[in-house]
Motif scaffolding. Structure first.
Motif: not given
Ligand SMILES: [Zn+2]
Length: 220
Positions: A27, A64, A119-120
């Motif tokens: 992102h 995130e 990622h989280a």
């Molecule tokens: Zn993500």
């Protein structure tokens, strides 16, 4: 032999010399301001998918996108100290994109020996734990999973995947990669216990060290 050769000394000091690692912090911080751009459909490996998404956040509002970049920069620093060449898909959290196809292309163009997308997750509040997502790169997935579990003590996700692994064919970032690549969802931002860990800079440093260990195990 008592004397270490110069090559041996170099290998000890720079165990990743000659290796390239691509790190993709998922992102971007301003994606939410550029919905037209990130909703645009791009090739995701045989089908079309949105360029990107905004990502999730903790209940405290720690995004995130910011988290992913923080862990990625910590990881990059460790890998460079170990002698690796590191390429990042983004180095700030103030823009939008790049799209998922470009994120894969960056690792491909660098001829990365390994690539990891950080990622989280935004899972159910009752679930916690981490999982590694892979398509073709099972050996890399296992190395990252094992090192992350040992290095952080984080349990395998109890709401998705099996044994900390999830095989997926719907992610453009994996489908379009020509180099060994995995995604890691390091924890569940919507779970209060995981969120407390992810919001800790000391814990993020532990995560970065664990990821570096997993990459080293895979690359040598
Ligand atoms: Zn993500």
């Amino acid at each position: 032999m008592i004397l270490a050769t110069a090559a041996t000394a170099l290998a000890l000091a720079s165990p990743l010399a000659g290796k390239t690692v691509a790190i993709d912090p998922g992102h971007n911080g301003a994606n939410y301001l550029h919905t037209a751009q990130i909703d645009r459909l791009v090739n995701a490996g045989g089908f079309m998918k949105a360029c990107d998404t905004t990502g999730t956040e903790t209940d405290d509002g720690y995004t995130e996108a910011a988290y992913n970049l923080d862990v990625a920069l910590r990881l990059a620093k460790i890998l460079r100290a170990d002698g690796a060449r590191v390429v990042l898909t983004r180095t700030t959290n103030t823009g939008w994109g790049p799209c998922i196809d470009e994120r894969a292309a960056i690792g491909n163009r660098a001829h990365a020996d390994a690539a990891i997308s950080i990622h989280a997750d935004g899972g159910p509040a009752t679930g916690r734990g981490f999982h590694v997502i892979y398509r073709r790169s099972r050996a890399l997935a296992l190395a990252i999973r094992d090192a992350f579990a040992v290095g952080t003590g984080e349990p395998y996700a109890d709401y998705v995947g099996h044994d900390g692994l999830d095989l997926r064919t719907d992610l453009g970032g994996l489908n379009l990669s020509t180099v060994p690549k995995v995604f890691i969802e390091t924890g569940n931002m919507r779970n209060s216990l995981d969120a407390r860990r992810l919001e800790s800079s000391a814990y993020r440093q532990r995560e970065a060290a664990a990821l570096a260990r997993g990459l080293l195990d895979f690359l040598r």
